[in-house]
Design an enzyme around this catalytic site. Sequence first.
Site, short mmCIF file in Angstrom:
data_model
loop_
_atom_site.label_atom_id
_atom_site.label_comp_id
_atom_site.label_asym_id
_atom_site.label_seq_id
_atom_site.Cartn_x
_atom_site.Cartn_y
_atom_site.Cartn_z
N CYS A 169 30.13 53.29 27.45
CA CYS A 169 29.14 52.45 27.05
C CYS A 169 27.95 53.24 26.44
CB CYS A 169 28.91 51.53 28.37
SG CYS A 169 30.04 50.67 28.41
N HIS B 264 21.58 48.86 26.44
CA HIS B 264 22.78 48.79 26.48
C HIS B 264 22.94 47.22 27.26
CE1 HIS B 264 27.12 48.30 27.17
NE2 HIS B 264 26.93 48.62 28.38
N ASN C 74 29.27 42.23 27.21
CA ASN C 74 29.12 43.72 27.11
C ASN C 74 30.33 44.27 25.95
OD1 ASN C 74 29.28 46.53 27.52
ND2 ASN C 74 29.69 46.45 29.48
N1 ACO Z 1 34.18 34.35 38.61
C1 ACO Z 1 33.88 33.44 39.96
N2 ACO Z 1 33.99 34.71 40.81
C2 ACO Z 1 34.18 36.04 40.72
C3 ACO Z 1 34.26 36.59 39.46
C4 ACO Z 1 34.36 35.49 38.30
N3 ACO Z 1 34.51 36.17 37.09
N4 ACO Z 1 34.39 37.74 39.48
C5 ACO Z 1 34.37 38.04 40.85
N5 ACO Z 1 34.10 37.06 41.56
C6 ACO Z 1 33.81 36.62 42.84
C7 ACO Z 1 34.48 37.82 43.89
O1 ACO Z 1 35.88 37.83 44.14
C8 ACO Z 1 33.42 37.98 44.98
O2 ACO Z 1 34.33 36.88 45.90
P1 ACO Z 1 34.17 37.14 47.64
O3 ACO Z 1 32.80 37.23 47.96
O4 ACO Z 1 34.88 35.92 47.95
O5 ACO Z 1 35.08 38.41 47.68
C9 ACO Z 1 32.21 37.37 44.50
O6 ACO Z 1 32.28 36.77 43.21
C10 ACO Z 1 30.97 38.58 44.64
O7 ACO Z 1 31.58 39.62 43.42
P2 ACO Z 1 30.89 40.92 43.51
O8 ACO Z 1 31.63 41.78 42.60
O9 ACO Z 1 30.33 41.43 44.62
O10 ACO Z 1 29.51 40.20 42.42
P3 ACO Z 1 28.49 40.98 42.08
O11 ACO Z 1 27.29 40.22 42.48
O12 ACO Z 1 28.45 42.47 42.37
O13 ACO Z 1 28.61 40.58 40.50
C11 ACO Z 1 29.32 41.90 38.62
C12 ACO Z 1 29.68 41.27 39.77
C13 ACO Z 1 28.77 40.86 37.62
C14 ACO Z 1 30.39 42.56 37.93
C15 ACO Z 1 28.09 42.93 38.90
O14 ACO Z 1 28.48 43.51 39.95
C16 ACO Z 1 27.77 43.96 37.64
O15 ACO Z 1 27.25 43.37 36.61
N6 ACO Z 1 28.03 45.13 37.97
C17 ACO Z 1 27.61 46.15 36.93
C18 ACO Z 1 28.82 46.03 35.73
C19 ACO Z 1 28.42 46.71 34.56
O16 ACO Z 1 27.28 46.69 34.22
N7 ACO Z 1 29.34 47.49 33.99
C20 ACO Z 1 28.97 47.75 32.65
C21 ACO Z 1 28.19 49.27 32.82
S1 ACO Z 1 29.44 50.35 32.26
C22 ACO Z 1 30.15 49.78 30.83
O17 ACO Z 1 29.79 49.13 30.30
C23 ACO Z 1 31.57 50.05 30.61
#
Ligand code: ACO
Length: 326
Positions: A119, A253, A283
Amino acid sequence: MTLQTPNIRSVVVGVGSCLPERKVSNADLAAMVDTSDEWIVQRTGIRTRHIAGPGETTSTLATRAAERAIAAAGLQPSDIDLIVLATSTPDYTFPAAATQVQAALGITHGVAFDLQAVCSGFVFAVSTADKFLTSGSHKRALVIGAETFSRILDWEDRTTCVLFGDGAGAIVLEARGDDSGRGVLASRLRSDGRHRAKLYVDGGPSTTQTVGHLRMSGREVFKHAVGMVTDVMTDVFNDTGTSAADLDWFVPHQANERIIDASADKLGIPLSKIIKTVSMHGNTSAASIPLALATGVADGRIKPGQLVMIEAMGGGFTWGSALIRW
Ligand code: ACO
């Protein structure tokens, strides 16, 4: 830090972009995996993304974006002597997608190569092209970010498949010796391979002989993202004697709206100065910044002479920033 020949700067003279035709909404995804529009919007800000169809590949999207950037600059493809294409999803393991774009544009001179920093790829590509141009070795660079992440997603994994989209964006950088103050003012690039397991693809030519699928511990990535990108932005402010208050536009980004807002908040950048496209594009990895730049230029927000900060963080980890006088 960018060491520049004092009188040569890499000036942005054209921008272009290309999105696949097919638009996919959160509701469309909710019909495929156990997710909801509400969850995706709340956690990420993403509402739609474009997904490449048959016949659309990283190099075809990149070529279209490049043609538009060259046209916007009032140039011909033959004026380009350097192509740096940032991608983690090339059409083939080799040759480089950049050489396919070069051929599609009918360019037979100069040099074209891919750059892989996930990214952060577009920031790495801008910084790399800037070093070629300010050294005097090349005159006009096409800097492209292009991806088809849909082809490396596990479409049964709701924790990743809802986050990404496909697309391409390009800028033309021209080496200029004028004293307008325009151009890439400074850039900072970083990487730390110890973080590999937090965001990676589980296949490749030298391990599994397959393309593999993207795997991510989203929470772990989130924990590091804000600190890393604000550190390199602060470095670039210090390198140039500027501060967040001097910025006209912050073009980060576009991975997650919460990361974008938290990074801006940490540096005191008002929301009104952020160009955000994450809700429309998802993304798109290396393509996200040039797609956002193209959006800001097309709608008249980004204008020549303005101060624009770009930054990104991605797999590796890699991260970086660049400050541009547009
Ligand atoms: N729909 C519904 N529920 C979901 C989904 C979905 N698509 N995905 C995960 N969940 C659930 C999980 O299973 C979890 O359930 P549980 O509590 O029963 O176990 C719950 O939602 C919370 O999951 P988390 O992973 O803790 O959610 P979080 O608040 O961290 O959000 C996210 C997830 C959006 C991926 C966040 O962590 C994030 O944005 N991280 C950064 C990712 C990023 O920016 N990556 C790109 C940078 S590098 C690149 O671009 C390659």
